[in-house]
Design a protein around this motif. Sequence first.
Motif, PDB file in Angstrom:
ATOM      1  N   MET A   1       0.844  -1.186   0.000  1.00 22.72           N
ATOM      2  CA  MET A   1       0.000   0.000   0.000  1.00 22.72           C
ATOM      3  C   MET A   1       0.887   1.246   0.000  1.00 22.72           C
ATOM      4  N   VAL A   2       0.910   1.950  -1.096  1.00 23.63           N
ATOM      5  CA  VAL A   2       1.748   3.142  -1.247  1.00 23.63           C
ATOM      6  C   VAL A   2       0.868   4.306  -1.688  1.00 23.63           C
ATOM      7  N   PRO A   3       0.679   5.290  -0.765  1.00 24.56           N
ATOM      8  CA  PRO A   3       1.180   5.358   0.604  1.00 24.56           C
ATOM      9  C   PRO A   3       0.384   4.437   1.532  1.00 24.56           C
ATOM     10  N   VAL A   4       0.918   4.189   2.726  1.00 25.25           N
ATOM     11  CA  VAL A   4       0.269   3.235   3.623  1.00 25.25           C
ATOM     12  C   VAL A   4      -1.130   3.697   4.023  1.00 25.25           C
ATOM     13  N   GLU A   5      -1.346   5.007   4.070  1.00 25.09           N
ATOM     14  CA  GLU A   5      -2.658   5.521   4.485  1.00 25.09           C
ATOM     15  C   GLU A   5      -3.766   5.224   3.488  1.00 25.09           C
ATOM     16  N   THR A   6      -3.415   4.734   2.294  1.00 24.23           N
ATOM     17  CA  THR A   6      -4.437   4.426   1.308  1.00 24.23           C
ATOM     18  C   THR A   6      -5.357   3.300   1.768  1.00 24.23           C
ATOM     19  N   ALA A   7      -4.883   2.497   2.727  1.00 26.87           N
ATOM     20  CA  ALA A   7      -5.705   1.405   3.246  1.00 26.87           C
ATOM     21  C   ALA A   7      -6.701   1.877   4.301  1.00 26.87           C
ATOM     22  N   ARG A   8      -6.642   3.163   4.661  1.00 25.70           N
ATOM     23  CA  ARG A   8      -7.700   3.758   5.466  1.00 25.70           C
ATOM     24  C   ARG A   8      -8.889   4.064   4.564  1.00 25.70           C
ATOM     25  N   LEU A   9     -10.057   4.085   5.136  1.00 25.56           N
ATOM     26  CA  LEU A   9     -11.240   4.454   4.358  1.00 25.56           C
ATOM     27  C   LEU A   9     -11.834   5.719   4.952  1.00 25.56           C
ATOM     28  N   ASP A  10     -11.938   6.737   4.113  1.00 28.80           N
ATOM     29  CA  ASP A  10     -12.534   8.009   4.516  1.00 28.80           C
ATOM     30  C   ASP A  10     -13.602   8.367   3.491  1.00 28.80           C
ATOM     31  N   HIS A  11     -14.854   8.277   3.905  1.00 33.80           N
ATOM     32  CA  HIS A  11     -15.977   8.551   3.004  1.00 33.80           C
ATOM     33  C   HIS A  11     -17.093   9.172   3.828  1.00 33.80           C
TER      34      HIS A  11
END
Length: 265
Positions: free
Chosen positions: A204-214
């Motif tokens: 996951m690049v960047p690692v924060e992409t695996a967070r979900l913000d919706h």
Amino acid sequence: MELAKVTALMRATVLEAAVLSGRLVLYPSGVVPERSAPAGPGADAVPVAGGGGRPVVLLHGFADNRSVFVLLRRALARHDRAHVVSVDHSPFTRDLRTAAEALGRRVEEILERTGRTEVDLVGHSLGGLIARHYVQRLGGDARVRTLVTLGTPHAGTTVAPLADAHPLVRQMRPGSEVLRELAGPAPGCRTRFVCFWSDLDQIMVPVETARLDHPDLRVHNVRVSGIGHLALPVHPAVAAGILAALDDGGAAEGTDSVEGAAFVA
């Protein structure tokens, strides 16, 4: 880079290598699709009031198969989850939307066979995006109580640019048509999302992409420290977090963390 970070990265890399070795050993056992009992009258349907909890459906990531969930399945079974099903998507799949449609059909079969009205989904990497598309775009929120994603590129990943030759990889790139669809409005979505993301995930690049913000989704993000992408479906601390997420249907939105070998809420 600080010494502590270097040490943590080295440990995570060693663990990833060990997990990969185990994955290669187990991979052949997951090549044959999981067999399911026939649905319909007399097919050992379980009444809604019966034991075993909601069925749990597991979806693997890109270029993987159901063998990745061997340890998680055992943890779920020990936790009285009697109905655990792994759903494979074909290695020849070229569109995750097609895989999401197939998932929908499988969920309906599972509900008919077990006599239940809802399932929980757990998706690793690409599997989480397939599950999310089913929930958000195909009405799956009427069937899915909780969706847990493990290292899923909700906002796209830029890793391995040469892999763009595969259409599924292109769909996991930032700004892809599929990801734009998922970023669109989802008013009234009933499914609760629990998203595990690791600070040492090299896929996951960047690692924060695996967070979900919706803005329209109920999301609980869980930060994992000290392990990489491959270890997410097999690490006991993550398994404990998944079990807690599936049991706690009313957890509030926010962020928790998993530290190494213990769940820290």
